[in-house]
Design a protein around this motif. Sequence first.
Motif, PDB file in Angstrom:
ATOM      1  N   LYS A 154       0.815  -1.215   0.000  1.00 53.31           N
ATOM      2  CA  LYS A 154       0.000   0.000   0.000  1.00 53.31           C
ATOM      3  C   LYS A 154       0.846   1.261   0.000  1.00 53.31           C
ATOM      4  CE  LYS A 154      -3.963  -2.030   2.427  1.00 53.31           C
ATOM      5  NZ  LYS A 154      -4.809  -1.965   3.649  1.00 53.31           N
ATOM      6  N   TYR A 186       0.323   5.343   1.173  1.00 52.85           N
ATOM      7  CA  TYR A 186      -0.497   6.351   1.836  1.00 52.85           C
ATOM      8  C   TYR A 186      -0.045   7.703   1.296  1.00 52.85           C
ATOM      9  CZ  TYR A 186      -1.704   2.495   4.914  1.00 52.85           C
ATOM     10  OH  TYR A 186      -2.150   1.284   5.404  1.00 52.85           O
ATOM     11  N   VAL A 243      -5.420   5.996   0.188  1.00 54.03           N
ATOM     12  CA  VAL A 243      -4.759   4.707   0.372  1.00 54.03           C
ATOM     13  C   VAL A 243      -4.817   3.984  -0.969  1.00 54.03           C
ATOM     14  CG1 VAL A 243      -4.697   2.558   1.670  1.00 54.03           C
ATOM     15  CG2 VAL A 243      -5.543   4.646   2.764  1.00 54.03           C
ATOM     16  N   GLN A 272      -9.890   6.427   1.639  1.00 52.11           N
ATOM     17  CA  GLN A 272      -9.431   7.784   1.816  1.00 52.11           C
ATOM     18  C   GLN A 272      -9.752   8.259   3.227  1.00 52.11           C
ATOM     19  OE1 GLN A 272     -11.403  10.146  -1.189  1.00 52.11           O
ATOM     20  NE2 GLN A 272     -13.256  10.424   0.038  1.00 52.11           N
ATOM     21  N   LYS A 299       3.491   6.682   9.875  1.00 48.08           N
ATOM     22  CA  LYS A 299       2.644   5.531  10.173  1.00 48.08           C
ATOM     23  C   LYS A 299       3.350   4.617  11.168  1.00 48.08           C
ATOM     24  CE  LYS A 299      -0.203   1.942   8.050  1.00 48.08           C
ATOM     25  NZ  LYS A 299       0.301   0.821   8.856  1.00 48.08           N
ATOM     26  N   LEU A 302      -6.485   3.073  11.753  1.00 46.56           N
ATOM     27  CA  LEU A 302      -6.986   2.461  10.529  1.00 46.56           C
ATOM     28  C   LEU A 302      -7.908   1.279  10.798  1.00 46.56           C
ATOM     29  CD1 LEU A 302      -3.619   2.599   8.587  1.00 46.56           C
ATOM     30  CD2 LEU A 302      -5.663   3.917   8.018  1.00 46.56           C
TER      31      LEU A 302
END
Length: 208
Positions: free
Chosen positions: A64, A66, A75, A86, A103, A121
Amino acid sequence: IILVLLSLLLITSIVGVILFYLNREKLLPQLTKDLEQKTAGGVRFPSQWINCDDVRDIVEEKDKLYVACMGGVLVVDKNSGKVQDQITEVEGLGYGTTTSLVKKGDVIYIGTQDGFTKFDLNNRRAKKISVNEGLVNGANITLAEDGDKIWVGTFDGLSLYDIKSEKITNFKDELLPGSVKFSISNIQVTDKAVYFLIIASSESQGGV
């Protein structure tokens, strides 16, 4: 005239129902698929994502990306390039214009023009941390991870946020003696020291 218009509307509706019935075997599976995609993981995704022409920061993790944008965070799946999610003010982002990202596990820290937002998340809970919560300043946020702490550069001063205790320690006058303004534009964390760049202006000579 009104009767004619009502008649035409009724005929159009009937034709639409007939066409849907005749093509139901093709339409229903697609509608079901679209619905499943929009409600994947129990989260209903919007049909249109935020614009991200102005990329502010990117965090890469496994499959992924970000991406910090003007209107929030996207994302993105690295393999397909498709947007998966999002984070905007609708989801709890403290301010729409993002500036920096960090993160840590399942939590993403999103720098904005009004402090930063701590966004989980997993449960999608958001918490805004800005001047009212103790930051030295809320604008032009630059974030840098340092173990269990996060350095927060601002338009006027530097803050250190403890992830576990949520304690905030502020630094300002000691950063650059003789200056009035302490605008931090970049932070570099090493094993032995933390370096930050102070922008030169009419109120500061600037320096590292």
